[in-house]
Motif scaffolding. Structure first.
Motif, PDB file in Angstrom:
ATOM      1  N   ASP A  77      27.676  31.713  47.319  1.00  0.00           N
ATOM      2  CA  ASP A  77      28.007  31.258  46.764  1.00  0.00           C
ATOM      3  C   ASP A  77      28.493  29.923  45.904  1.00  0.00           C
ATOM      4  O   ASP A  77      27.328  29.847  46.042  1.00  0.00           O
ATOM      5  N   ASN A  78      28.863  30.554  44.958  1.00  0.00           N
ATOM      6  CA  ASN A  78      29.426  29.124  44.012  1.00  0.00           C
ATOM      7  C   ASN A  78      28.206  29.979  42.516  1.00  0.00           C
ATOM      8  O   ASN A  78      28.133  28.711  41.703  1.00  0.00           O
ATOM      9  N   ALA A  79      28.190  31.421  43.105  1.00  0.00           N
ATOM     10  CA  ALA A  79      26.535  31.708  41.765  1.00  0.00           C
ATOM     11  C   ALA A  79      27.753  31.428  40.466  1.00  0.00           C
ATOM     12  O   ALA A  79      26.909  32.029  39.341  1.00  0.00           O
ATOM     13  N   GLY A  80      28.552  32.303  40.900  1.00  0.00           N
ATOM     14  CA  GLY A  80      29.263  32.466  39.538  1.00  0.00           C
ATOM     15  C   GLY A  80      29.488  34.317  39.570  1.00  0.00           C
ATOM     16  O   GLY A  80      29.428  34.714  38.422  1.00  0.00           O
ATOM     17  N   LYS A  81      29.512  34.553  40.937  1.00  0.00           N
ATOM     18  CA  LYS A  81      29.384  36.287  40.660  1.00  0.00           C
ATOM     19  C   LYS A  81      30.664  37.004  40.579  1.00  0.00           C
ATOM     20  O   LYS A  81      30.741  37.856  39.910  1.00  0.00           O
ATOM     21  N   SER A  82      31.959  35.835  40.427  1.00  0.00           N
ATOM     22  CA  SER A  82      33.128  36.577  40.151  1.00  0.00           C
ATOM     23  C   SER A  82      33.060  36.704  39.014  1.00  0.00           C
ATOM     24  O   SER A  82      33.756  37.565  37.942  1.00  0.00           O
ATOM     25  N   THR A  83      33.319  35.608  38.639  1.00  0.00           N
ATOM     26  CA  THR A  83      33.382  35.172  36.888  1.00  0.00           C
ATOM     27  C   THR A  83      32.605  36.192  35.874  1.00  0.00           C
ATOM     28  O   THR A  83      32.924  36.682  35.236  1.00  0.00           O
ATOM     29  N   ILE A  84      30.861  36.184  36.448  1.00  0.00           N
ATOM     30  CA  ILE A  84      30.369  36.973  36.059  1.00  0.00           C
ATOM     31  C   ILE A  84      31.221  39.033  35.418  1.00  0.00           C
ATOM     32  O   ILE A  84      30.991  39.001  34.917  1.00  0.00           O
ATOM     33  N   LEU A  85      31.293  38.793  36.962  1.00  0.00           N
ATOM     34  CA  LEU A  85      32.422  40.098  36.889  1.00  0.00           C
ATOM     35  C   LEU A  85      33.350  40.945  36.377  1.00  0.00           C
ATOM     36  O   LEU A  85      33.464  41.165  35.687  1.00  0.00           O
ATOM     37  N   TYR A  86      34.290  39.226  36.242  1.00  0.00           N
ATOM     38  CA  TYR A  86      35.491  39.751  35.315  1.00  0.00           C
ATOM     39  C   TYR A  86      34.959  39.392  33.530  1.00  0.00           C
ATOM     40  O   TYR A  86      35.891  40.281  32.954  1.00  0.00           O
ATOM     41  N   ARG A  87      34.197  38.881  33.243  1.00  0.00           N
ATOM     42  CA  ARG A  87      33.552  38.253  32.322  1.00  0.00           C
ATOM     43  C   ARG A  87      32.911  39.867  31.804  1.00  0.00           C
ATOM     44  O   ARG A  87      33.454  40.485  30.490  1.00  0.00           O
ATOM     45  N   ILE A  88      32.445  40.703  32.683  1.00  0.00           N
ATOM     46  CA  ILE A  88      31.642  42.291  32.052  1.00  0.00           C
ATOM     47  C   ILE A  88      32.985  43.286  31.725  1.00  0.00           C
ATOM     48  O   ILE A  88      33.116  43.422  30.835  1.00  0.00           O
ATOM     49  N   THR A  89      33.969  42.736  32.917  1.00  0.00           N
ATOM     50  CA  THR A  89      34.892  43.428  32.346  1.00  0.00           C
ATOM     51  C   THR A  89      36.136  44.209  31.921  1.00  0.00           C
ATOM     52  O   THR A  89      36.602  44.702  31.442  1.00  0.00           O
ATOM     53  N   MET A  90      36.270  42.569  31.787  1.00  0.00           N
ATOM     54  CA  MET A  90      37.528  41.848  31.112  1.00  0.00           C
ATOM     55  C   MET A  90      37.093  40.988  29.955  1.00  0.00           C
ATOM     56  O   MET A  90      37.873  41.087  28.622  1.00  0.00           O
ATOM     57  N   GLY A  91      35.681  40.769  29.579  1.00  0.00           N
ATOM     58  CA  GLY A  91      35.444  40.291  28.675  1.00  0.00           C
ATOM     59  C   GLY A  91      36.241  39.062  28.642  1.00  0.00           C
ATOM     60  O   GLY A  91      35.806  37.782  27.198  1.00  0.00           O
ATOM     61  N   THR A  92      36.949  38.490  29.114  1.00  0.00           N
ATOM     62  CA  THR A  92      37.421  37.037  29.540  1.00  0.00           C
ATOM     63  C   THR A  92      36.827  36.156  30.252  1.00  0.00           C
ATOM     64  O   THR A  92      36.504  37.238  32.191  1.00  0.00           O
ATOM     65  N   VAL A  93      37.058  35.065  31.039  1.00  0.00           N
ATOM     66  CA  VAL A  93      36.861  34.393  32.079  1.00  0.00           C
ATOM     67  C   VAL A  93      38.392  34.323  32.898  1.00  0.00           C
ATOM     68  O   VAL A  93      39.087  33.473  32.014  1.00  0.00           O
ATOM     69  N   VAL A  94      38.554  34.461  34.045  1.00  0.00           N
ATOM     70  CA  VAL A  94      39.213  34.202  34.863  1.00  0.00           C
ATOM     71  C   VAL A  94      40.122  32.946  35.337  1.00  0.00           C
ATOM     72  O   VAL A  94      38.977  33.019  36.157  1.00  0.00           O
ATOM     73  N   PRO A  95      40.156  32.315  34.924  1.00  0.00           N
ATOM     74  CA  PRO A  95      40.938  30.945  35.083  1.00  0.00           C
ATOM     75  C   PRO A  95      41.754  31.081  36.489  1.00  0.00           C
ATOM     76  O   PRO A  95      41.463  31.864  37.618  1.00  0.00           O
ATOM     77  N   SER A  96      41.161  29.939  37.240  1.00  0.00           N
ATOM     78  CA  SER A  96      41.761  29.238  38.298  1.00  0.00           C
ATOM     79  C   SER A  96      40.435  30.732  40.037  1.00  0.00           C
ATOM     80  O   SER A  96      41.122  30.454  40.713  1.00  0.00           O
ATOM     81  N   LEU A  97      39.782  30.953  39.354  1.00  0.00           N
ATOM     82  CA  LEU A  97      38.744  32.107  40.988  1.00  0.00           C
ATOM     83  C   LEU A  97      38.748  31.211  41.600  1.00  0.00           C
ATOM     84  O   LEU A  97      38.250  30.305  41.457  1.00  0.00           O
TER      85      LEU A  97
END
Length: 184
Positions: free
Chosen positions: A26-46
């Protein structure tokens, strides 16, 4: 003639989805990486992932089915239900969380021993490389040493430094996966 056309059509337009699990504590950044790869941006307040997030992403001729699974202690025991058919694992390591590298290593050992993952590629992303070394962040080489990656002689693996926030290193990791998957 119809069979030939069908075969060509299938090869050109019907791509098999390559199943890739994005795992880590947890808190390693998995979801942020997922959305950075697929959407090209950081999703705020994950918020922390409870369960999983699944995204399809076409990259350099490969259709990826990326599955980000929550890394909290209670959720890690359920990772196994996702293993069958997995062609690659992206293991996300928080390079600044030195105190939990031993736990990350234990989870990695569990993954590589699992029969369902024996042929899966392993991409280790040493995340949070945007943090200064003075804050205790480890380099990718130090993360590799802590995880004993060089002992993994029976598996194709790679480690990349990255930053989920800036995107640095992520596409290089995807390029490595694409190269390995295409050569198989």
């Amino acid at each position: 003639m119809g069979v030939t056309f069908s075969s060509i059509w299938a090869r050109l337009f019907m791509r098999k989805e390559t199943k890739v699990l994005i795992l880590g504590l947890d808190n390693a950044g998995k979801s942020t990486i997922l959305y950075r790869i697929t959407m090209g941006t950081v999703v705020p307040s994950l918020s922390p992932t409870v369960g999983s997030n699944h995204e399809i992403h076409d990259y350099k001729g490969v259709r990826f089915g990326l599955i980000d699974i929550g890394g909290q202690t209670a959720l890690r025991s359920s990772w196994g239900q996702y293993f069958i058919g997995t062609e690659a694992i992206i293991l996300v390591i928080d390079s600044s969380d030195v105190n939990r590298l031993g736990l990350a290593k234990t989870e990695l050992q569990r993954l590589i021993r699992d029969e369902s993952l024996q042929t899966s590629l392993l991409l280790v992303l040493a995340n949070k490389q945007d943090l200064p070394l003075s804050q205790g962040r480890l380099t990718p080489a130090q993360v590799s040493d802590a995880l004993n990656l060089t002992d993994l002689r029976e598996r194709e693996w790679q480690i990349m430094g990255c930053s989920a926030l800036t995107g640095e290193g992520l596409m290089e990791g995807m390029d490595w996966l694409v190269g390995k998957l295409i050569s198989r």
